[in-house]
Design an enzyme around this catalytic site. Structure first.
Site, mmCIF file in Angstrom:
data_model
loop_
_atom_site.group_PDB
_atom_site.id
_atom_site.type_symbol
_atom_site.label_atom_id
_atom_site.label_comp_id
_atom_site.label_asym_id
_atom_site.label_seq_id
_atom_site.Cartn_x
_atom_site.Cartn_y
_atom_site.Cartn_z
ATOM 1 N N GLY A 8 0.830 -1.214 0.000
ATOM 2 C CA GLY A 8 0.000 0.000 0.000
ATOM 3 C C GLY A 8 0.853 1.248 0.000
ATOM 4 N N LEU A 10 1.627 3.480 -2.129
ATOM 5 C CA LEU A 10 1.280 4.713 -2.859
ATOM 6 C C LEU A 10 0.222 5.540 -2.132
ATOM 7 C CD1 LEU A 10 1.322 3.456 -6.574
ATOM 8 C CD2 LEU A 10 3.191 4.208 -5.093
ATOM 9 N N GLY A 11 -0.093 5.165 -0.889
ATOM 10 C CA GLY A 11 -1.092 5.900 -0.127
ATOM 11 C C GLY A 11 -0.508 7.070 0.640
ATOM 12 N N GLN A 12 -1.315 7.626 1.545
ATOM 13 C CA GLN A 12 -0.908 8.829 2.278
ATOM 14 C C GLN A 12 0.367 8.591 3.093
ATOM 15 O OE1 GLN A 12 -3.556 10.179 5.408
ATOM 16 N NE2 GLN A 12 -2.630 12.208 5.489
ATOM 17 N N ASP A 34 2.176 -1.756 -4.389
ATOM 18 C CA ASP A 34 0.787 -1.324 -4.276
ATOM 19 C C ASP A 34 -0.003 -2.122 -5.317
ATOM 20 O OD1 ASP A 34 -0.469 1.470 -2.866
ATOM 21 O OD2 ASP A 34 -1.696 0.628 -4.495
ATOM 22 N N ILE A 35 -1.328 -2.045 -5.221
ATOM 23 C CA ILE A 35 -2.173 -2.697 -6.231
ATOM 24 C C ILE A 35 -2.130 -1.919 -7.552
ATOM 25 C CG2 ILE A 35 -4.315 -1.475 -5.637
ATOM 26 C CD1 ILE A 35 -5.780 -4.179 -5.936
ATOM 27 N N ARG A 36 -1.725 -0.649 -7.477
ATOM 28 C CA ARG A 36 -1.693 0.185 -8.687
ATOM 29 C C ARG A 36 -0.486 -0.182 -9.558
ATOM 30 N NH1 ARG A 36 -2.495 6.060 -6.088
ATOM 31 N NH2 ARG A 36 -2.882 5.240 -4.013
ATOM 32 N N TYR A 142 -14.444 -0.781 9.244
ATOM 33 C CA TYR A 142 -13.007 -0.468 9.364
ATOM 34 C C TYR A 142 -12.517 -0.784 10.781
ATOM 35 C CZ TYR A 142 -8.841 2.635 9.413
ATOM 36 O OH TYR A 142 -7.581 3.180 9.529
ATOM 37 N N LYS A 146 -9.801 -3.457 12.251
ATOM 38 C CA LYS A 146 -8.618 -3.005 13.001
ATOM 39 C C LYS A 146 -8.475 -3.790 14.309
ATOM 40 C CE LYS A 146 -6.733 -0.331 10.130
ATOM 41 N NZ LYS A 146 -5.442 -0.735 9.558
HETATM 42 P P1 NAD Z 1 -4.342 5.172 1.950
HETATM 43 O O1 NAD Z 1 -5.775 4.881 1.696
HETATM 44 O O2 NAD Z 1 -3.821 6.516 1.684
HETATM 45 O O3 NAD Z 1 -3.440 4.137 1.135
HETATM 46 C C1 NAD Z 1 -3.754 2.768 1.074
HETATM 47 C C2 NAD Z 1 -3.070 2.195 -0.140
HETATM 48 O O4 NAD Z 1 -3.444 0.807 -0.229
HETATM 49 C C3 NAD Z 1 -3.476 2.854 -1.453
HETATM 50 O O5 NAD Z 1 -2.346 3.301 -2.153
HETATM 51 C C4 NAD Z 1 -4.199 1.739 -2.225
HETATM 52 O O6 NAD Z 1 -3.954 1.763 -3.631
HETATM 53 C C5 NAD Z 1 -3.596 0.492 -1.585
HETATM 54 N N1 NAD Z 1 -4.425 -0.703 -1.722
HETATM 55 C C6 NAD Z 1 -5.772 -0.806 -1.661
HETATM 56 N N2 NAD Z 1 -6.150 -2.074 -1.856
HETATM 57 C C7 NAD Z 1 -5.015 -2.790 -2.024
HETATM 58 C C8 NAD Z 1 -4.746 -4.162 -2.249
HETATM 59 N N3 NAD Z 1 -5.723 -5.073 -2.375
HETATM 60 N N4 NAD Z 1 -3.455 -4.555 -2.361
HETATM 61 C C9 NAD Z 1 -2.440 -3.658 -2.275
HETATM 62 N N5 NAD Z 1 -2.635 -2.345 -2.082
HETATM 63 C C10 NAD Z 1 -3.916 -1.925 -1.930
HETATM 64 O O7 NAD Z 1 -4.030 4.728 3.453
HETATM 65 P P2 NAD Z 1 -2.953 5.335 4.467
HETATM 66 O O8 NAD Z 1 -3.555 6.550 5.055
HETATM 67 O O9 NAD Z 1 -1.640 5.390 3.853
HETATM 68 O O10 NAD Z 1 -3.015 4.222 5.613
HETATM 69 C C11 NAD Z 1 -2.101 3.154 5.680
HETATM 70 C C12 NAD Z 1 -2.416 2.332 6.923
HETATM 71 O O11 NAD Z 1 -2.399 3.172 8.066
HETATM 72 C C13 NAD Z 1 -3.795 1.663 6.913
HETATM 73 O O12 NAD Z 1 -3.715 0.427 7.565
HETATM 74 C C14 NAD Z 1 -4.638 2.610 7.734
HETATM 75 O O13 NAD Z 1 -5.716 1.950 8.332
HETATM 76 C C15 NAD Z 1 -3.632 3.062 8.766
HETATM 77 N N6 NAD Z 1 -4.020 4.331 9.381
HETATM 78 C C16 NAD Z 1 -4.012 5.486 8.654
HETATM 79 C C17 NAD Z 1 -4.419 6.669 9.247
HETATM 80 C C18 NAD Z 1 -4.432 7.967 8.490
HETATM 81 O O14 NAD Z 1 -4.928 8.973 9.036
HETATM 82 N N7 NAD Z 1 -3.914 8.018 7.269
HETATM 83 C C19 NAD Z 1 -4.817 6.665 10.585
HETATM 84 C C20 NAD Z 1 -4.846 5.460 11.287
HETATM 85 C C21 NAD Z 1 -4.416 4.302 10.684
HETATM 86 N N1 SER Z 2 -7.607 8.588 9.491
HETATM 87 C C1 SER Z 2 -8.237 7.302 9.587
HETATM 88 C C2 SER Z 2 -9.647 7.387 9.132
HETATM 89 O O1 SER Z 2 -10.243 8.432 9.345
HETATM 90 C C3 SER Z 2 -8.176 6.801 10.999
HETATM 91 O O2 SER Z 2 -7.868 5.482 10.983
HETATM 92 O O3 SER Z 2 -10.157 6.429 8.604
#
Ligand code: NAD
Ligand code: SER
Length: 317
Positions: A8, A10-12, A34-36, A142, A146
């Protein structure tokens, strides 16, 4: 030597973690996935990349074995708001994806970092200074995944000795990549709108406090916990971590220190407001501070100052 796979990526979080980890461990030792089909042009594209759909165990196993991976940072997930719109997808990606990663880690003896979330709590959890160990009855898909993930990671450690570690992240605020469908995303969008239009209509209501953290601290938390001496870890997979707690009014007041004319209005979204209402107001992160030295650098005003400065450059304002 560490050889790290980030799912994952390419995410945030991944967009910034890949770059930070490549600086710390060497570009060739951090495989983004990533899946992308490919990373966007830029810093992230200047290193190894693999397409890995975490719901397909063979794809994870192939990369881990071919690349000699000994640490997996598992970020692939569906976040809270998207998860309520697509609960089956959230279950499949978050639960099966994690199960698949843990199975590969069991086989290859790789360590695993998996983030949990404030979403692992629910309306019956004590909402203020939420303790490390407390009631967890979340009411979102969600959140259910978790809590399930926290327990699954504990299980793989206790039953198979897999070195699993993780934190419960609060809402993360960053300027590089946009957030991917969460409830706390408002606290990112508000900065973009403050700079572009000097106004933001918040979908989260006045008085709704949630824990938050600036991305540099979140990246430090991941690296610090994975580098921590395992003998000092009691909780391992679900450390409460936080840096600040605010509601939209408090955030707007911080922005007004730099943009005095900024105006905040409300257009509350009942779905995301309902999710936010079920989460704590503020976490107690004493266990993380005591067991591996968690100590965030950014409070609300320090974050606001940096966010606005960085976004001004990004948006060429
Ligand atoms: P995001 O949504 O920005 O990125 C998730 C990434 O996962 C995306 O790039 C997407 O393309 C990829 N993805 C989706 N399905 C997939 C699959 N089947 N196989 C491979 N890749 C796949 O998420 P994030 O904010 O980067 O969060 C990452 C982790 O941190 C997650 O577990 C999230 O629950 C946790 N988290 C994030 C936050 C936050 O505020 N960003 C807060 C608490 C926990
Ligand atoms: N930032 C995340 C959400 O709002 C918390 O896990 O889903």
């Amino acid at each position: 030597m560490k050889k790290i796979l980030i799912t994952g990526a390419l995410g945030q979080i991944g967009t910034e973690l890949v770059v930070a980890m490549r600086k710390a461990y060497g570009t060739g030792n951090v495989i983004a996935s990533d899946i992308r089909p490919s990373p966007p042009a830029g810093e992230l594209a200047e290193g190894p990349y693999a397409v890995v759909d975490v719901t397909l165990p063979q794809q994870i196993a192939d990369v881990v074995k071919q690349q000699g991976i000994n640490q997996i940072v598992h970020l692939a997930a569906i976040l809270s708001a998207t998860g309520e719109a697509k609960p089956k997808l959230a279950w499949d990606v978050n639960m099966s994806g994690l199960f698949n990663v843990l199975e590969v880690a069991r086989e290859t003896k790789a360590a695993v970092f998996t983030p949990s979330s404030i979403a692992a709590f629910g309306p019956t959890t004590p909402p203020d200074k939420t303790p490390q160990n407390t009631i967890q009855r979340p009411t979102t898909m969600y959140g259910i995944t978790k809590v399930g993930g926290e327990l699954l990671c504990d299980y793989y450690y206790l039953k198979y000795g897999v070195d699993t570690r993780g934190v419960r992240f609060p809402g993360l605020i960053s300027y590089v990549a946009l957030p991917g469908g969460g409830t706390t995303d408002y606290a990112v969008h508000i900065y973009y709108e403050a700079l572009k239009h000097k106004h933001y209509a918040s979908y989260i209501g006045k008085g709704t406090f949630m824990d938050m953290m600036y991305m540099p601290d979140a990246l430090d938390a991941i690296v610090q916990l994975m580098e921590a001496n395992p003998d000092h870890l009691i909780h391992r997979n679900a450390f409460n971590v936080t840096a600040m707690s605010f509601d939209p009014e408090k955030l707007a007041a911080s922005i007004r220190k730099y943009i005095p004319e900024f105006a905040l209005s409300y257009n509350v979204d009942p779905v995301r407001q309902g999710i936010a209402n079920s989460w704590p107001n503020s976490l107690d992160d004493t266990a993380a501070r005591e067991e591996w030295g968690w100590n965030p650098k950014y409070d609300l005003d320090a974050m606001t100052k940096d966010m606005l400065a960085q976004l001004k450059v990004k948006l060429a304002l």
